[in-house]
Design an enzyme around this catalytic site. Structure first.
Site, PDB file in Angstrom:
ATOM      1  N   TYR A   1     -34.840 -29.383  -7.518  1.00  0.00           N
ATOM      2  CA  TYR A   1     -34.791 -30.770  -7.493  1.00  0.00           C
ATOM      3  C   TYR A   1     -33.285 -31.248  -7.278  1.00  0.00           C
ATOM      4  O   TYR A   1     -32.657 -31.908  -6.352  1.00  0.00           O
ATOM      5  CB  TYR A   1     -35.278 -31.558  -8.632  1.00  0.00           C
ATOM      6  CG  TYR A   1     -34.657 -33.035  -8.629  1.00  0.00           C
ATOM      7  CD1 TYR A   1     -35.112 -34.102  -7.668  1.00  0.00           C
ATOM      8  CD2 TYR A   1     -33.999 -33.337  -9.707  1.00  0.00           C
ATOM      9  CE1 TYR A   1     -34.671 -35.434  -7.649  1.00  0.00           C
ATOM     10  CE2 TYR A   1     -33.638 -34.733  -9.822  1.00  0.00           C
ATOM     11  CZ  TYR A   1     -33.732 -35.739  -8.754  1.00  0.00           C
ATOM     12  OH  TYR A   1     -33.236 -36.876  -8.924  1.00  0.00           O
TER      13      TYR A   1
ATOM     14  N   THR B   1     -28.074 -38.377  -8.575  1.00  0.00           N
ATOM     15  CA  THR B   1     -28.371 -38.244  -9.682  1.00  0.00           C
ATOM     16  C   THR B   1     -27.133 -37.367 -10.509  1.00  0.00           C
ATOM     17  O   THR B   1     -26.582 -36.743  -9.779  1.00  0.00           O
ATOM     18  CB  THR B   1     -29.606 -37.342  -9.881  1.00  0.00           C
ATOM     19  OG1 THR B   1     -29.759 -36.956 -11.058  1.00  0.00           O
ATOM     20  CG2 THR B   1     -29.555 -36.141  -9.024  1.00  0.00           C
ATOM     21  N   ASP B   2     -27.279 -37.521 -11.751  1.00  0.00           N
ATOM     22  CA  ASP B   2     -26.248 -36.699 -12.562  1.00  0.00           C
ATOM     23  C   ASP B   2     -26.480 -35.115 -12.549  1.00  0.00           C
ATOM     24  O   ASP B   2     -25.544 -34.413 -13.216  1.00  0.00           O
ATOM     25  CB  ASP B   2     -26.145 -37.311 -14.048  1.00  0.00           C
ATOM     26  CG  ASP B   2     -27.359 -37.256 -14.758  1.00  0.00           C
ATOM     27  OD1 ASP B   2     -28.460 -36.892 -14.363  1.00  0.00           O
ATOM     28  OD2 ASP B   2     -27.210 -37.611 -16.090  1.00  0.00           O
ATOM     29  N   GLU B   3     -27.704 -34.871 -12.326  1.00  0.00           N
ATOM     30  CA  GLU B   3     -28.307 -33.573 -12.471  1.00  0.00           C
ATOM     31  C   GLU B   3     -27.559 -32.515 -11.435  1.00  0.00           C
ATOM     32  O   GLU B   3     -27.361 -31.526 -11.753  1.00  0.00           O
ATOM     33  CB  GLU B   3     -29.990 -33.399 -12.030  1.00  0.00           C
ATOM     34  CG  GLU B   3     -30.618 -34.156 -12.993  1.00  0.00           C
ATOM     35  CD  GLU B   3     -32.181 -33.699 -13.392  1.00  0.00           C
ATOM     36  OE1 GLU B   3     -32.488 -32.652 -12.771  1.00  0.00           O
ATOM     37  OE2 GLU B   3     -32.715 -34.321 -13.898  1.00  0.00           O
TER      38      GLU B   3
ATOM     39  N   LYS C   1     -30.883 -32.549  -4.256  1.00  0.00           N
ATOM     40  CA  LYS C   1     -30.114 -33.902  -4.235  1.00  0.00           C
ATOM     41  C   LYS C   1     -28.792 -33.574  -4.028  1.00  0.00           C
ATOM     42  O   LYS C   1     -27.856 -34.298  -3.338  1.00  0.00           O
ATOM     43  CB  LYS C   1     -30.144 -34.517  -5.772  1.00  0.00           C
ATOM     44  CG  LYS C   1     -31.562 -35.275  -5.739  1.00  0.00           C
ATOM     45  CD  LYS C   1     -32.099 -36.348  -4.972  1.00  0.00           C
ATOM     46  CE  LYS C   1     -31.093 -37.578  -5.114  1.00  0.00           C
ATOM     47  NZ  LYS C   1     -31.773 -38.687  -4.371  1.00  0.00           N
TER      48      LYS C   1
END
Ligand code: NAD
Ligand code: DAU
Length: 357
Positions: free
Chosen positions: A162, A136-138, A166
């Site tokens: 989260y 993810t970009d997060e 990741k």
């Protein structure tokens, strides 16, 4: 030939499996689909494949090493595409433990099983094997309004349980390549939307709440920005990276669609006003500002030039075409929506939204 997909009954994973069999380049290749069917997994998403010998569904947990070893030695896949994860930021704030378990320990267990299996392969099979990690970009943290979008070289600054889990999984994947030569590729993608999106996330929640005449909860001031990508575009990006991505590289995937949350809510209302007008007036009347998400990232944006330059990938959908298709899909699939709104789903809504009022 066969690939092993993890998390293929979730939102993106099920779209990926369905698209895999639609693409002439991959449609002959079997998929072993390993999914634990948590609250987010739904075998019904794959009902179109019922009786199709190319799709082998296995209910199981990526943390179970013996199961992974068995599946790898039995099916001898030429690649693993790893989607399985806990994926909802708000749930990670309420209960981070399962995010560490699945996203970190699960990825570690899968990497170890993949490494042992890969070491049994010879010659061409060994050289061509791929471990594709879907991320993810997060992991990059939050951008200020004038910052350039996230490039692959952006430092990791995860802010939620989260995104931290990741980020940890991304680092494990990188290390297994660097230390053990495991042939990995990683994609870091922005916010997906489209069919089969579980209605705990912003876009499907807004659609199903509006249709039920319920409030449309906008966190904080609604000015947080996300980049939105139609889910089948994410699937085509993964196929491109799996086929042609350079080993050990990461590729950012995005839609060039930065939108504020409040504008997403208004766009959905305007589309519903057109497609399913409500006698009570515009759905915009339901937009309700609620207490913000703790540690809420302000802005994500993706620089997707590397995947375009190296692999020729660009999204096929604009936000305007994708969101119209999405709203239409939810209107046509009220049975699916009804079935996923279980007791557990209603408990989650109570837990997440009652405290925000
Ligand atoms: P999802 O929550 O809809 O689906 C996750 C799937 O994984 C479910 O089917 C669930 O049953 C399965 N799963 C969970 N724990 C498991 C375990 N221990 N063993 C086996 N299966 C398990 O998630 P999604 O939105 O489809 O996201 C898929 C992947 O893509 C995730 O890795 C996520 O981090 C990543 N991603 C998501 C987005 C997005 O916008 N949704 C964007 C970028 C990256
Ligand atoms: O950026 C990629 C990520 O996008 C993925 O890695 C995650 O798995 C996926 O869930 C998604 O995370 P977000 O937190 O961005 O998605 P979500 O749909 O939960 O929220 C989108 C934005 O909308 C976010 O700024 C929070 C806000 N929001 C969300 C909900 C559920 C609201 O304002 N109201 C809501 O009720």
């Amino acid at each position: 030939m066969t690939i092993l997909v993890t998390g293929g009954a979730g939102f993106i994973g099920s779209n990926f499996v369905l698209e895999w069999f639609k693409d002439a380049a991959t449609s002959d290749e079997a998929v072993v689909n390993l999914d634990a069917l948590t609250y987010a997994g739904n075998a019904e998403n794959l009902s179109a494949l019922s009786g199709d010998a190319r799709h082998i569904f296995v209910r199981g947990d990526i943390c179970e090493r013996a199961l992974l070893d068995h599946l790898l030695s039995e099916h001898r896949p030429r690649a693993i595409v790893h989607f399985a994860a806990e994926s909802h930021v708000d749930r990670s704030i309420h209960g981070p433990g399962v995010f560490i378990k699945t996203n970190v320990e699960g990825t570690f267990t899968l990497l170890e099983a993949a490494r042992d299996y890969w070491n049994t392969l010879g010659g061409d099979d060994k050289a061509k094997f791929r471990f594709h990690h879907v991320s993810t970009d997060e992991v990059y943290g939050s951008l200020k309004p004038a910052d350039p979008p996230f490039a692959e070289t952006h430092p990791y600054e995860p802010n939620s349980p989260y995104s931290a889990s990741k980020a940890a999984s991304d680092h494990l994947v990188r290390a297994w390549h660097h230390t053990y030569d495991l042939p990995v590729v990683t994609t870091n993608c922005s916010n997906n939307y489209g069919p089969y999106h579980f209605p705990e996330k912003l876009i499907p929640l807004m659609i199903v709440n509006a249709l039920a005449g319920k409030p449309l909860p906008v966190y904080g001031d609604g000015q947080q920005i996300r980049d939105w990508l139609y889910v089948t575009d994410h699937c085509s990006a993964i196929r491109a990276v799996l086929a042609r991505g350079r080993l050990g590289e990461t590729y950012n995937v995005g839609g060039w669609n930065e939108k504020a949350n409040i504008d997403i809510a208004r766009t959905i209302c305007v589309l519903l006003d057109e497609l399913r007008p409500d006698a009570a007036g515009s759905y915009t009347r339901l937009i309700t500002y609620v207490k913000d998400r703790p540690g809420h990232d302000r802005r994500y944006a993706i620089d997707a030039r590397k995947i375009e330059r190296e692999l020729g990938w660009r999204p096929a959908e604009t936000f305007e075409t994708g969101i119209r298709k999405t709203v239409a899909w939810y209107l046509e699939h009220s049975d699916w929506v009804g079935r996923v709104q279980s007791g557990a789903y209603r408990e989650w809504l109570a837990k997440n939204y009652e405290i925000r009022q």
